[in-house]
Design a protein around this motif. Structure first.
Motif, PDB file in Angstrom:
ATOM      1  N   ASP A  49       0.962  -1.122  -0.239  1.00 28.71           N
ATOM      2  CA  ASP A  49       0.041   0.255  -0.073  1.00 28.71           C
ATOM      3  C   ASP A  49       1.075   1.222   0.407  1.00 28.71           C
ATOM      4  OD1 ASP A  49      -2.410   1.989   0.395  1.00 28.71           O
ATOM      5  OD2 ASP A  49      -2.072   1.772   2.308  1.00 28.71           O
ATOM      6  N   ARG A  50       1.947   1.173   1.443  1.00 26.83           N
ATOM      7  CA  ARG A  50       3.275   2.374   0.968  1.00 26.83           C
ATOM      8  C   ARG A  50       3.580   2.877  -0.531  1.00 26.83           C
ATOM      9  NH1 ARG A  50       6.622   1.362   4.114  1.00 26.83           N
ATOM     10  NH2 ARG A  50       5.920   0.079   5.187  1.00 26.83           N
ATOM     11  N   LYS A  51       4.064   1.806  -0.914  1.00 26.79           N
ATOM     12  CA  LYS A  51       4.387   1.772  -2.102  1.00 26.79           C
ATOM     13  C   LYS A  51       4.480   1.992  -3.456  1.00 26.79           C
ATOM     14  CE  LYS A  51       8.250   2.468   0.636  1.00 26.79           C
ATOM     15  NZ  LYS A  51       9.945   3.218   0.973  1.00 26.79           N
ATOM     16  N   HIS A  52       2.944   1.278  -3.548  1.00 23.10           N
ATOM     17  CA  HIS A  52       2.319   1.316  -4.496  1.00 23.10           C
ATOM     18  C   HIS A  52       3.227   1.714  -5.940  1.00 23.10           C
ATOM     19  CE1 HIS A  52      -1.350   1.025  -6.929  1.00 23.10           C
ATOM     20  NE2 HIS A  52      -1.326  -0.995  -7.116  1.00 23.10           N
ATOM     21  N   ILE A  64      12.727  -6.958  -2.543  1.00 18.95           N
ATOM     22  CA  ILE A  64      12.183  -6.063  -0.870  1.00 18.95           C
ATOM     23  C   ILE A  64      11.318  -7.112   0.048  1.00 18.95           C
ATOM     24  CG2 ILE A  64      11.084  -4.267   0.851  1.00 18.95           C
ATOM     25  CD1 ILE A  64      13.381  -2.570  -1.062  1.00 18.95           C
ATOM     26  N   PRO A  65       9.496  -6.622  -0.565  1.00 20.38           N
ATOM     27  CA  PRO A  65       8.533  -7.670   0.081  1.00 20.38           C
ATOM     28  C   PRO A  65       8.935  -9.347   0.110  1.00 20.38           C
ATOM     29  CG  PRO A  65       7.374  -7.225  -2.272  1.00 20.38           C
ATOM     30  CD  PRO A  65       9.267  -5.924  -1.805  1.00 20.38           C
ATOM     31  N   VAL A  98      -2.517  -9.269  -7.124  1.00 22.52           N
ATOM     32  CA  VAL A  98      -2.870  -8.074  -6.832  1.00 22.52           C
ATOM     33  C   VAL A  98      -3.277  -6.849  -6.936  1.00 22.52           C
ATOM     34  CG1 VAL A  98      -4.763  -7.692  -5.508  1.00 22.52           C
ATOM     35  CG2 VAL A  98      -4.875 -10.012  -6.107  1.00 22.52           C
ATOM     36  N   ALA A  99      -1.882  -6.216  -6.136  1.00 22.74           N
ATOM     37  CA  ALA A  99      -1.475  -4.806  -5.598  1.00 22.74           C
ATOM     38  C   ALA A  99      -0.710  -4.522  -7.510  1.00 22.74           C
ATOM     39  CB  ALA A  99      -0.004  -4.828  -4.954  1.00 22.74           C
ATOM     40  N   GLY A 100      -0.398  -5.674  -7.854  1.00 24.63           N
ATOM     41  CA  GLY A 100       0.022  -4.499  -9.372  1.00 24.63           C
ATOM     42  C   GLY A 100       1.485  -4.731 -10.211  1.00 24.63           C
ATOM     43  N   LEU A 220      -6.926   0.177  -0.725  1.00 20.70           N
ATOM     44  CA  LEU A 220      -6.010  -0.568  -1.112  1.00 20.70           C
ATOM     45  C   LEU A 220      -5.548  -1.507   0.166  1.00 20.70           C
ATOM     46  CD1 LEU A 220      -4.464  -2.109  -3.199  1.00 20.70           C
ATOM     47  CD2 LEU A 220      -2.797   0.072  -2.818  1.00 20.70           C
ATOM     48  N   PHE A 221      -4.731  -0.292   1.430  1.00 17.18           N
ATOM     49  CA  PHE A 221      -4.580  -1.569   2.208  1.00 17.18           C
ATOM     50  C   PHE A 221      -5.309  -2.590   3.209  1.00 17.18           C
ATOM     51  CE2 PHE A 221      -4.330  -1.798   7.483  1.00 17.18           C
ATOM     52  CZ  PHE A 221      -3.566  -3.202   7.124  1.00 17.18           C
ATOM     53  N   GLY A 222      -6.807  -2.200   3.290  1.00 22.34           N
ATOM     54  CA  GLY A 222      -7.513  -3.176   3.285  1.00 22.34           C
ATOM     55  C   GLY A 222      -8.402  -4.405   2.239  1.00 22.34           C
TER      56      GLY A 222
END
Length: 288
Positions: A49-52, A64-65, A98-100, A220-222
């Motif tokens: 979410d923070r690094k989207h 990193i993730p 999902v995050a892209g 996005l976080f949720g």
């Protein structure tokens, strides 16, 4: 960090059935790997979410993730445990998708992990034996194929409607671990095909409702958090049932909501509580 410390502490705990997965707190046994699933989901949802806006770079969109989650996977693998890291890695890849994040990087990470999985399978003789028994379960029913063959007999003997609740015979000193990893064959024996399909329907409903909650999440976080919880529970259920039916090699993965085990049940219920919270705050779907 807390999860890592708990996983390290478990490595110095007592051996149970040849593995070190628990921390003894008096009469209570805590299994940190079950809570590591939630920790990895929370971290990935927050980070992505923070690094989207930076997921287009391989550093922020993959290295990193997966590097942070990889620390948890290594610690769990040292217990030793292969099933839980494979589940967590799969969920991490789905969340990146999902995050892209770029699909080719996720596929590359999967290909890079394949040799590691292969090495871990060949490293321990009992894992090699499980793979062989998975391929030919009835070839050595008195040896490595005993557990899987008994599981298949339990499933087949249930018929359409089963023998009746509590009337399983193979759970009585025949089928090993009928209360944990191989509880689904007992359900099939007692409730039959109808009961098995009902359980599949419940998990399918959870999957649909969880994805709907993710779509309606206010941010996005949720959305990522809801997807992570839903994917973890449903994939774990799929792995457990497929394993007990001989569709996947035997692994020690409990069936959510059904298998005995306080840590597994507690972490699953925490995840469902988070999912319900996200659903309660969800936005109404737009009209099309």
């Amino acid at each position: 960090v807390v999860t890592c410390l708990l996983l390290v502490a478990a490595l110095f705990g007592p051996k149970i059935a040849g593995v070190r997965r628990w921390i003894r707190l008096g009469p209570i046994g805590l299994q940190p790997a079950e809570f590591a699933k939630l920790s990895s989901i929370l971290f990935l949802a927050s980070y992505l979410d923070r690094k989207h806006s930076k997921l287009a770079s391989p550093l922020h969109g993959l290295i990193i993730p997966l590097g942070v989650v990889g620390v948890l996977l290594v610690l769990i693998g040292l217990e030793p445990d292969l099933g839980t890291p494979m589940l967590m890695f799969t969920v991490a890849g789905l969340l990146l998708f999902v995050a892209g994040a770029k699909v080719q990087w996720i596929l590359a990470a999967g290909l890079a992990a394949a040799p590691i999985v292969g090495y871990e399978l060949l490293k321990y003789p009992y894992r090699r034996a499980r793979v062989l028994s998975f391929l030919t379960p009835f070839e050595n029913i008195r040896g490595v194929g005993y557990q899987l063959s008994q599981s298949l007999l339990a499933v087949g003997s249930g018929g359409w409607s089963g023998k009746g609740f509590g009337a399983s015979q193979l759970k009585l000193m025949y089928l090993p671990t009928p209360h944990t990893d191989f509880i689904f064959p007992v359900v099939c024996e007692e409730l039959g095909l109808i009961g098995a399909l009902a359980i599949l329907g419940l998990f399918a409903t959870l999957l649909v409702r969880g994805v709907r909650a993710a779509r309606r999440a206010p941010n996005l976080f949720g959305s990522l958090l809801a997807c992570g919880v839903t994917f973890t529970i449903c994939l774990q259920a799929f792995f457990n049932m497929a394993m007990s039916l001989g569709l996947l090699p035997t692994k020690g993965i409990p069936l959510p909501f059904f298998s005995f085990g306080g840590s597994s049940l507690l972490s699953t219920l925490i995840g469902v509580g988070i999912l319900l919270n996200i659903s309660r705050q969800g936005l109404a779907e737009p009209l099309h």
